[in-house]
Design a protein around this motif. Structure first.
Motif, PDB file in Angstrom:
ATOM      1  N   VAL A  32       0.834  -1.209   0.000  1.00  2.76           N
ATOM      2  CA  VAL A  32       0.000   0.000   0.000  1.00  2.76           C
ATOM      3  C   VAL A  32       0.867   1.257   0.000  1.00  2.76           C
ATOM      4  CG1 VAL A  32      -1.637   1.333   1.385  1.00  2.76           C
ATOM      5  CG2 VAL A  32      -2.001  -1.112   1.035  1.00  2.76           C
ATOM      6  N   ALA A  33       1.961   1.228   0.780  1.00  7.47           N
ATOM      7  CA  ALA A  33       2.857   2.386   0.806  1.00  7.47           C
ATOM      8  C   ALA A  33       3.480   2.630  -0.567  1.00  7.47           C
ATOM      9  CB  ALA A  33       3.945   2.178   1.858  1.00  7.47           C
ATOM     10  N   ASP A  35       2.217   1.670  -3.415  1.00  5.57           N
ATOM     11  CA  ASP A  35       1.135   2.106  -4.300  1.00  5.57           C
ATOM     12  C   ASP A  35       0.786   3.574  -4.050  1.00  5.57           C
ATOM     13  OD1 ASP A  35      -1.159   1.474  -6.182  1.00  5.57           O
ATOM     14  OD2 ASP A  35      -2.268   2.140  -4.406  1.00  5.57           O
ATOM     15  N   ALA A  36       0.753   3.970  -2.771  1.00  3.66           N
ATOM     16  CA  ALA A  36       0.458   5.370  -2.458  1.00  3.66           C
ATOM     17  C   ALA A  36       1.538   6.292  -3.029  1.00  3.66           C
ATOM     18  CB  ALA A  36       0.363   5.554  -0.943  1.00  3.66           C
ATOM     19  N   VAL A  39       0.980   6.424  -6.812  1.00  5.95           N
ATOM     20  CA  VAL A  39      -0.185   7.266  -7.146  1.00  5.95           C
ATOM     21  C   VAL A  39       0.142   8.742  -6.924  1.00  5.95           C
ATOM     22  CG1 VAL A  39      -2.546   7.837  -6.444  1.00  5.95           C
ATOM     23  CG2 VAL A  39      -1.856   5.439  -6.696  1.00  5.95           C
ATOM     24  N   TYR A  40       0.845   9.034  -5.845  1.00  3.67           N
ATOM     25  CA  TYR A  40       1.210  10.421  -5.544  1.00  3.67           C
ATOM     26  C   TYR A  40       2.123  10.997  -6.628  1.00  3.67           C
ATOM     27  CZ  TYR A  40       3.425  14.312  -3.067  1.00  3.67           C
ATOM     28  OH  TYR A  40       3.917  15.533  -2.721  1.00  3.67           O
ATOM     29  N   THR A 180      -4.521  11.054  -1.057  1.00  2.00           N
ATOM     30  CA  THR A 180      -3.943   9.720  -1.258  1.00  2.00           C
ATOM     31  C   THR A 180      -3.771   8.999   0.068  1.00  2.00           C
ATOM     32  OG1 THR A 180      -2.784  10.497  -3.234  1.00  2.00           O
ATOM     33  CG2 THR A 180      -1.984   8.452  -2.208  1.00  2.00           C
ATOM     34  N   LEU A 181      -3.211   9.716   1.072  1.00  2.00           N
ATOM     35  CA  LEU A 181      -2.986   9.080   2.370  1.00  2.00           C
ATOM     36  C   LEU A 181      -4.297   8.695   3.033  1.00  2.00           C
ATOM     37  CD1 LEU A 181      -0.090  11.260   3.851  1.00  2.00           C
ATOM     38  CD2 LEU A 181       0.046   8.987   2.812  1.00  2.00           C
ATOM     39  N   ARG A 183      -7.203   7.946   1.597  1.00  2.00           N
ATOM     40  CA  ARG A 183      -7.805   6.798   0.918  1.00  2.00           C
ATOM     41  C   ARG A 183      -7.012   5.505   1.192  1.00  2.00           C
ATOM     42  NH1 ARG A 183     -11.535   8.239  -2.997  1.00  2.00           N
ATOM     43  NH2 ARG A 183     -11.660  10.474  -3.416  1.00  2.00           N
ATOM     44  N   GLN A 184      -5.681   5.609   1.131  1.00  2.00           N
ATOM     45  CA  GLN A 184      -4.873   4.414   1.370  1.00  2.00           C
ATOM     46  C   GLN A 184      -4.968   3.971   2.830  1.00  2.00           C
ATOM     47  OE1 GLN A 184      -3.568   2.688  -0.916  1.00  2.00           O
ATOM     48  NE2 GLN A 184      -3.686   4.062  -2.659  1.00  2.00           N
TER      49      GLN A 184
END
Length: 489
Positions: A32-33, A35-36, A39-40, A180-181, A183-184
């Motif tokens: 997830v990190a 992916d975040a 995405v960022y 982003t944070l 949602r993740q």
């Protein structure tokens, strides 16, 4: 004395649920990190592209107002347009127009120049360069556009630069980061709850098995139902059931041993007590009578004989118990079957000489096997002791050790000229405390444990036992040949 690494205490493995949650959630958090972060970065690239496009549009709009008048480059920027360039609701905008010969035309003369190492943008067909710089203590993003200018008297290329502060971009960056944070983080919380419930659900059969084990009574050694747990755990349940089956067999064996031992020891102990009481009464009645002393001597001799038989019985019971309980791997060593048999023959030679029995030993070579030296000694000793007891005076006993190369077995044969064992009793004689009628007549004080001990020790060593009549026997004394076949090492 040093302590080996194997002797160090083993660290507890902790909770299975905790380990599953860690192995599931930690990689999930890492994914997830990543992916975040991805995405960022993608959102920032898209935002930069949109702001750069808007910045290029402003630069082009300013370039359309640059022309050549009387051989000079001029920028016709109205006051209203100039005011819109200088300030914006999201930050400040600065511009600079440079002529064909590098002369300052309009705007902010001290706006940072285009560095020589900034490549041209490949995204747009225009000759535009984007770069970062510091202006008036602020970070700015500048678009530098080369614009052709000409009239009848001259041709050239002017440089139009438009820069904007990073306030709008920074605000958008923070919004993208927080979005982003958030949602993740929500995704991680939902995934953690789902994983926790899934692990709890998956481990429920194990917890139920744990509750069943804890609820069992000390005497309940019934099998657990392997179908109530997962396929991967069934081998563990099967191993538990197998262990409890072996434990049940051990407990049954111990109970039988205790019952048999108490039954067998009760009779000689009762006799000892009775004989001692008779001796005391005899002395009380006639303390000075020589005959009374003689009778007491006979009773004491009888007590000694009974005590010897009881001690012999107790030793055999202990040997039987030891054989039934098995032997440790560390007890198994290479043993010379030839040497052990020779030693047993020497130990029983006095008893054989007393009965005028011809005890001989035959071993053409040294035969080695793997086993427990003391138990093997007890096995051979019991066989030879039985042979001496049931062989008449002037009989013979042959101890023979050889190797069967074809079958890859080590063979021990004990052959005597005694009363033998009838065929119908040859299976039953290996049961503890069983004695055939002929054996009871020949040896009243026997316990019926000798061949039972032989069988149990043979089983521990993977050996096979066969009983047959002796080759030199006759109808009255058919003799007995015991053949014990050991696996070769």
């Amino acid at each position: 004395m040093t302590t080996s690494a194997a002797a160090k205490p083993i660290k507890s493995m902790g909770s299975l649920r905790g380990q599953l949650l860690r192995w599931l959630l930690v990689p999930l958090l890492l994914v997830v990190a990543l992916d975040a972060f991805s995405v960022y970065r993608n959102a920032l690239d898209v935002a930069d592209l949109a702001y750069d496009r808007a910045l290029l549009a402003s630069t082009r709009a300013l370039a359309e107002r640059v022309s050549v008048v009387n051989g000079k480059v001029v920028a016709d920027v109205p006051y209203v347009a100039l005011d819109s360039f200088e300030t914006d609701t999201l930050g400040r905008i600065y511009y600079k127009v440079t002529g064909t010969h590098g002369e300052f035309v309009s705007g902010y003369a001290d706006l940072p120049a285009l560095p020589p190492d900034v490549p041209r943008s490949e995204i747009y067909p225009a000759l535009v360069h984007f770069y970062h710089a510091t202006y008036q203590g602020q970070q700015v993003r500048i678009a530098a556009l080369y614009q052709p200018v000409y009239d009848d008297s001259m041709r050239g290329i002017a440089l139009i630069q438009v820069g904007e502060t990073m306030d709008a971009r920074s605000d958008l960056t923070r919004q993208i980061l927080f979005s982003t944070l958030w949602r993740q983080g929500l995704l991680v919380m939902v995934a953690a709850l789902l994983v926790w419930f899934a692990v709890r659900l998956v481990l429920r059969p194990l917890m139920q098995l744990k509750a069943q084990v804890e609820a069992r009574s000390l005497t309940d050694l019934a099998d657990f139902d392997a179908d109530r747990v997962h396929k991967e755990v069934r081998p563990l349940v099967a191993a538990m059931n197998g262990y409890m089956g072996r434990l049940q067999a051990l407990i049954t064996s111990q109970r039988r041993f205790i019952a048999d031992a108490s039954h067998q020891l009760r009779t000689p102990l009762t006799v000892l007590k009775t004989q001692a009481e008779l001796a005391l009464r005899q002395l009380d009645r006639n303390p000075n009578d020589a005959r009374a002393w003689q009778e007491m001597r006979e009773i004491v001799e009888s007590i000694a004989g009974t005590t010897e038989s009881t001690a012999h019985l107790a030793n055999r019971l202990l040997t039987l118990a030891r054989a039934e309980h098995g032997m440790a791997e560390s007890d198994i060593t290479p043993v010379s079957l030839t040497e052990v048999t020779r030693q047993v023959g020497l130990e029983h030679a006095p008893a054989a000489v007393k009965k005028q029995i011809d005890l001989s030993f035959d071993a053409p070579e040294e035969v080695m096997i793997k086993g427990h030296a003391l138990l093997l000694h007890e096995l051979i000793s019991n066989v030879v002791d039985n042979a001496i007891h049931y062989t008449p005076v002037s009989g013979k006993i042959i101890l023979h050790v050889r190797r069967d190369a074809l079958a890859q077995r080590a063979i021990l044969e004990v052959e005597d000229s005694g009363i033998g064992i009838p065929k119908e009793d040859r299976e039953r004689v290996f049961s503890a405390f069983y004695r055939s009628p002929s054996a009871q007549q020949k040896n009243i004080g026997g316990a019926g444990l000798g061949l039972s001990i032989v069988r149990d020790i043979a089983v521990l060593h993977g050996a096979e036992i066969a009983l047959a009549n002796s080759g030199d026997g006759n109808a009255a004394h058919p003799g007995l040949k015991i053949t014990i076949s050991f696996p070769s090492p």
